[in-house]
Write an enzyme that holds these catalytic residues in place. Structure first.
Site, PDB file in Angstrom:
ATOM      1  N   SER A  26       0.842  -1.200   0.000  1.00 39.52           N
ATOM      2  CA  SER A  26       0.000   0.000   0.000  1.00 39.52           C
ATOM      3  C   SER A  26       0.877   1.251   0.000  1.00 39.52           C
ATOM      4  O   SER A  26       0.376   2.370   0.028  1.00 39.52           O
ATOM      5  CB  SER A  26      -0.910   0.000   1.232  1.00 39.52           C
ATOM      6  OG  SER A  26      -0.151  -0.183   2.415  1.00 39.52           O
ATOM      7  N   THR A 158     -40.744  25.517  -7.878  1.00 39.48           N
ATOM      8  CA  THR A 158     -41.006  24.178  -7.338  1.00 39.48           C
ATOM      9  C   THR A 158     -41.369  23.347  -8.559  1.00 39.48           C
ATOM     10  O   THR A 158     -41.943  23.876  -9.523  1.00 39.48           O
ATOM     11  CB  THR A 158     -42.170  24.167  -6.316  1.00 39.48           C
ATOM     12  OG1 THR A 158     -43.358  24.603  -6.972  1.00 39.48           O
ATOM     13  CG2 THR A 158     -41.895  25.054  -5.105  1.00 39.48           C
ATOM     14  N   HIS A 159     -41.002  22.102  -8.556  1.00 38.57           N
ATOM     15  CA  HIS A 159     -41.215  21.215  -9.723  1.00 38.57           C
ATOM     16  C   HIS A 159     -40.594  21.801 -10.989  1.00 38.57           C
ATOM     17  O   HIS A 159     -41.064  21.557 -12.087  1.00 38.57           O
ATOM     18  CB  HIS A 159     -42.704  20.953  -9.961  1.00 38.57           C
ATOM     19  CG  HIS A 159     -43.458  20.577  -8.726  1.00 38.57           C
ATOM     20  ND1 HIS A 159     -43.584  19.285  -8.293  1.00 38.57           N
ATOM     21  CD2 HIS A 159     -44.086  21.345  -7.799  1.00 38.57           C
ATOM     22  CE1 HIS A 159     -44.279  19.269  -7.162  1.00 38.57           C
ATOM     23  NE2 HIS A 159     -44.575  20.511  -6.831  1.00 38.57           N
ATOM     24  N   SER A 280     -15.649  24.590 -26.890  1.00 41.41           N
ATOM     25  CA  SER A 280     -15.849  23.330 -27.602  1.00 41.41           C
ATOM     26  C   SER A 280     -14.797  23.224 -28.693  1.00 41.41           C
ATOM     27  O   SER A 280     -14.399  24.229 -29.281  1.00 41.41           O
ATOM     28  CB  SER A 280     -17.250  23.318 -28.213  1.00 41.41           C
ATOM     29  OG  SER A 280     -17.291  22.455 -29.326  1.00 41.41           O
ATOM     30  N   LYS A 286     -19.363  28.082 -28.490  1.00 40.30           N
ATOM     31  CA  LYS A 286     -19.693  27.488 -27.197  1.00 40.30           C
ATOM     32  C   LYS A 286     -18.857  28.017 -26.041  1.00 40.30           C
ATOM     33  O   LYS A 286     -17.661  28.265 -26.169  1.00 40.30           O
ATOM     34  CB  LYS A 286     -19.526  25.955 -27.255  1.00 40.30           C
ATOM     35  CG  LYS A 286     -20.566  25.248 -28.086  1.00 40.30           C
ATOM     36  CD  LYS A 286     -21.976  25.320 -27.507  1.00 40.30           C
ATOM     37  CE  LYS A 286     -22.180  24.469 -26.296  1.00 40.30           C
ATOM     38  NZ  LYS A 286     -22.361  23.069 -26.588  1.00 40.30           N
ATOM     39  N   ASN A 288     -18.864  26.547 -22.257  1.00 37.91           N
ATOM     40  CA  ASN A 288     -19.513  25.479 -21.487  1.00 37.91           C
ATOM     41  C   ASN A 288     -19.239  25.579 -19.988  1.00 37.91           C
ATOM     42  O   ASN A 288     -18.119  25.898 -19.592  1.00 37.91           O
ATOM     43  CB  ASN A 288     -19.044  24.111 -21.993  1.00 37.91           C
ATOM     44  CG  ASN A 288     -19.486  23.857 -23.420  1.00 37.91           C
ATOM     45  OD1 ASN A 288     -20.549  24.303 -23.839  1.00 37.91           O
ATOM     46  ND2 ASN A 288     -18.651  23.160 -24.172  1.00 37.91           N
ATOM     47  N   GLU A 293     -20.278  21.255 -14.212  1.00 30.46           N
ATOM     48  CA  GLU A 293     -20.647  19.883 -14.594  1.00 30.46           C
ATOM     49  C   GLU A 293     -19.721  18.858 -13.931  1.00 30.46           C
ATOM     50  O   GLU A 293     -20.157  17.801 -13.486  1.00 30.46           O
ATOM     51  CB  GLU A 293     -20.582  19.722 -16.109  1.00 30.46           C
ATOM     52  CG  GLU A 293     -21.682  20.485 -16.821  1.00 30.46           C
ATOM     53  CD  GLU A 293     -21.481  20.515 -18.329  1.00 30.46           C
ATOM     54  OE1 GLU A 293     -22.375  20.088 -19.043  1.00 30.46           O
ATOM     55  OE2 GLU A 293     -20.409  20.957 -18.793  1.00 30.46           O
ATOM     56  N   TYR A 320      -8.809  -6.776  13.592  1.00 31.65           N
ATOM     57  CA  TYR A 320      -8.174  -6.254  12.381  1.00 31.65           C
ATOM     58  C   TYR A 320      -8.147  -7.315  11.296  1.00 31.65           C
ATOM     59  O   TYR A 320      -7.872  -8.487  11.565  1.00 31.65           O
ATOM     60  CB  TYR A 320      -6.731  -5.783  12.661  1.00 31.65           C
ATOM     61  CG  TYR A 320      -6.053  -5.295  11.393  1.00 31.65           C
ATOM     62  CD1 TYR A 320      -6.240  -3.987  10.944  1.00 31.65           C
ATOM     63  CD2 TYR A 320      -5.278  -6.153  10.614  1.00 31.65           C
ATOM     64  CE1 TYR A 320      -5.664  -3.554   9.756  1.00 31.65           C
ATOM     65  CE2 TYR A 320      -4.700  -5.717   9.426  1.00 31.65           C
ATOM     66  CZ  TYR A 320      -4.906  -4.414   9.009  1.00 31.65           C
ATOM     67  OH  TYR A 320      -4.348  -3.985   7.829  1.00 31.65           O
ATOM     68  N   GLN A 325      -6.918  -2.320   4.878  1.00 29.97           N
ATOM     69  CA  GLN A 325      -5.960  -1.517   4.116  1.00 29.97           C
ATOM     70  C   GLN A 325      -6.660  -0.784   2.966  1.00 29.97           C
ATOM     71  O   GLN A 325      -6.190   0.245   2.498  1.00 29.97           O
ATOM     72  CB  GLN A 325      -4.863  -2.439   3.581  1.00 29.97           C
ATOM     73  CG  GLN A 325      -3.790  -1.746   2.781  1.00 29.97           C
ATOM     74  CD  GLN A 325      -2.602  -2.667   2.578  1.00 29.97           C
ATOM     75  OE1 GLN A 325      -1.927  -3.031   3.532  1.00 29.97           O
ATOM     76  NE2 GLN A 325      -2.354  -3.063   1.352  1.00 29.97           N
ATOM     77  N   LYS A 328      -8.012   3.311   2.782  1.00 30.64           N
ATOM     78  CA  LYS A 328      -7.318   4.581   2.571  1.00 30.64           C
ATOM     79  C   LYS A 328      -7.573   5.231   1.218  1.00 30.64           C
ATOM     80  O   LYS A 328      -7.728   6.452   1.143  1.00 30.64           O
ATOM     81  CB  LYS A 328      -5.818   4.387   2.815  1.00 30.64           C
ATOM     82  CG  LYS A 328      -5.501   4.454   4.315  1.00 30.64           C
ATOM     83  CD  LYS A 328      -4.088   4.102   4.645  1.00 30.64           C
ATOM     84  CE  LYS A 328      -3.855   2.616   4.690  1.00 30.64           C
ATOM     85  NZ  LYS A 328      -4.720   1.876   5.640  1.00 30.64           N
TER      86      LYS A 328
HETATM   87  N1  ARG Z   1      -0.890  -1.428   5.626  1.00 34.30           N
HETATM   88  C1  ARG Z   1      -1.762  -1.950   6.633  1.00 34.30           C
HETATM   89  C2  ARG Z   1      -3.094  -1.232   6.588  1.00 34.30           C
HETATM   90  O1  ARG Z   1      -3.188  -0.255   5.936  1.00 34.30           O
HETATM   91  C3  ARG Z   1      -1.139  -1.768   7.977  1.00 34.30           C
HETATM   92  C4  ARG Z   1      -1.507  -2.775   8.983  1.00 34.30           C
HETATM   93  C5  ARG Z   1      -1.020  -4.092   8.613  1.00 34.30           C
HETATM   94  N2  ARG Z   1      -1.103  -5.023   9.666  1.00 34.30           N
HETATM   95  C6  ARG Z   1      -0.889  -6.300   9.521  1.00 34.30           C
HETATM   96  N3  ARG Z   1      -0.909  -7.012  10.543  1.00 34.30           N
HETATM   97  N4  ARG Z   1      -0.651  -6.812   8.335  1.00 34.30           N
HETATM   98  O2  ARG Z   1      -4.061  -1.610   7.196  1.00 34.30           O
END
Ligand code: ARG
Length: 462
Positions: A26, A158-159, A280, A286, A288, A293, A320, A325, A328
């Site tokens: 990650s 309205t509407h 455009s 145009k 725009n 949008e 956990y 992961q 994020k």
């Molecule tokens: N990169 C992991 C996450 O975002 C960190 C925690 C990982 N923990 C583990 N025991 N593998 O959640």
């Protein structure tokens, strides 16, 4: 030695497959948490030293090295790669490479499971403050526009049909109210973000004599979490933030929808500045409203982020799981999108010209003061249902005879109800209709100015 470089490599006989390293990594996105990871580690090291779990000199070495690492990351001197897995491992590896065994003491009484929640909480706490100031900036812009457009009358719908005349300022302040609720929700959510998770370790806490309140104090958290299992399993605060952001986006999207319609030739109510529109590639004429949008379109992304986090959480066993992961990217996307949209929308709305003449002309059509005639009759003692019926007939008569209510003669009015007097002509004027709605929350100039005063008093600095 297999997995010699992995901090968790002890029990493994074979090296991790390259494909797995890449798949599980990650680091390419959680690297943006680096400053929070380091800030958290510095506080953790200080706590370990205060508790005598590591020596004071060791903590000093760790803190100095972490501070140097932070500077080097900022200068782009440290290259992260997938074998580092995530930002926590990458920084720890760097630390150990710089100060050796002492670096290996930092992770005492801590797991990545509580560490990652700490990083995200620190990150989100700061980002909520950023979103809040962007919201406030947009609200200030709306108040400025509401003040300068205090005389502008527009048709309220309205509407999507003309309903009753309102002040443009009243319309603008309607969005101010929506954004105010958004701010309240975000501040409320911030309170549940602002909790120290560190100390939960993997899920069950630690046998070492940590002082969680001390770490909380160092990191300016008013509270420590109350259950170690909940602490590493909980991502409610992320879902809440993305929900609050979804509502911000929904509000912006609705505002944008009006601006898109209003900038059409058919409406001609607004002209968005050249700087905030695009052309455009084929049609030279145009101009725009792409920014509006795109904001409308980006609301969909944030809803997608919300769906992702909700679905991610629903089937997870305690506590956990690596699935987490995946929290994020939707979070980062929601933060970035809502901030970008608030920023550009504030700029664009500040550069938008309202065409008061077109709005006024439009407000005059569509029998928009018919309700005022009905209420005029109520003041003469006619029950509202009856007056509604009478005015309905007047409108039908006007349509048939191609007349506006303004053009009707008093004797024509009196054909429908004898009690009409000359003052009826005054009652159907747009200004009169607007200013007669002077109760709290109404669109009368006095009521709108009163709301502006209230807003300015409460926020002090708008
Ligand atoms: N990169 C992991 C996450 O975002 C960190 C925690 C990982 N923990 C583990 N025991 N593998 O959640």
């Amino acid at each position: 030695m297999a997995n010699a470089k992995k901090v968790w490599g002890g029990r493994f006989q074979k090296p991790t497959a390259k494909s797995v390293e890449k798949f599980t990594a990650s680091i390419h996105y959680d690297k943006r948490l680096y400053q929070y990871d380091i800030e958290g580690s510095i506080a953790h090291a200080a706590m370990l030293a205060k508790q005598g779990i590591i020596a004071k000199g060791e903590a000093e070495k760790i803190v100095a090295a972490l501070t140097a690492i932070k500077k080097d990351v900022e200068k782009g001197k440290i290259a992260f790669n997938p074998s580092d897995e995530d930002i926590h491992m990458a920084i720890e590896k760097e630390l150990i490479s710089r100060i050796g065994d002492t670096g290996g003491k930092l992770h005492t009484a801590r797991s990545r499971n509580d560490q990652v929640v700490l990083d995200v909480r620190l990150f989100l706490r700061a980002e909520i403050d950023n979103v809040l100031s962007l919201l406030k900036a947009l609200q200030s812009q709306l108040v400025r526009s509401a003040k300068s457009e205090i005389k502008t009358i527009m048709p309220g719908y309205t509407h999507m049909q003309k309903a009753q005349p309102v002040l443009l300022s009243h319309y603008l302040l309607a969005f101010w109210e929506m954004l105010e609720r958004d701010g309240q929700r975000l501040r409320d959510c911030r309170g549940r973000v602002d909790i120290l998770p560190l100390g939960a370790a993997a899920l069950a806490g630690t046998s070492l004599p940590i002082d969680r309140s001390y770490t909380a104090k160092l990191l300016d958290f008013p509270q420590v979490s109350k259950n170690s299992m909940d602490t590493v399993a909980d991502r409610d605060f992320i879902a809440e933030f993305i929900f609050a952001s979804s509502l911000v986006m929904m509000h912006l999207s609705r505002f944008c929808e009006d601006l898109i319609l209003w900038s059409s030739d058919e409406f001609g109510f607004v002209e968005i500045s050249d700087a905030y529109t695009t052309g455009s590639s084929i049609m030279p004429q145009k101009k725009n409203p792409d920014v509006a949008e795109l904001i409308r379109g980006k609301a969909a992304r944030v809803y997608g982020d919300l769906f992702a986090i909700m679905t991610l959480l629903k089937g997870l066993p305690m506590a956990y799981n690596r699935d987490l992961q995946e929290d994020k990217e939707p979070l980062f996307d929601a933060v970035d999108t809502v901030k970008d949209c608030l920023q550009i929308f504030t700029e664009a709305i500040g550069q938008t010209k309202f065409n008061a003449a077109r709005m006024y002309a439009a407000a005059q059509g569509g029998f928009s003061t018919a309700t005022d005639v009905a209420e005029y009759l109520v003041r003469k003692g006619v029950p509202f249902r009856e007056s509604h019926e009478i005015v309905g007939k007047i409108v039908a008569y006007c349509i048939k005879n191609k007349k506006t209510m303004d053009e009707l003669l008093l004797i024509e009015y009196q054909k429908f109800y004898k009690g009409f007097t000359a003052d009826i002509k005054e009652s159907i004027k747009l200004e009169k209709a607007i200013n007669s709605r002077s109760h709290k929350g109404g669109t009368a100039t006095a009521a709108v100015l009163e709301r502006i005063r209230e807003i300015e008093k409460n926020s002090g600095n708008i």
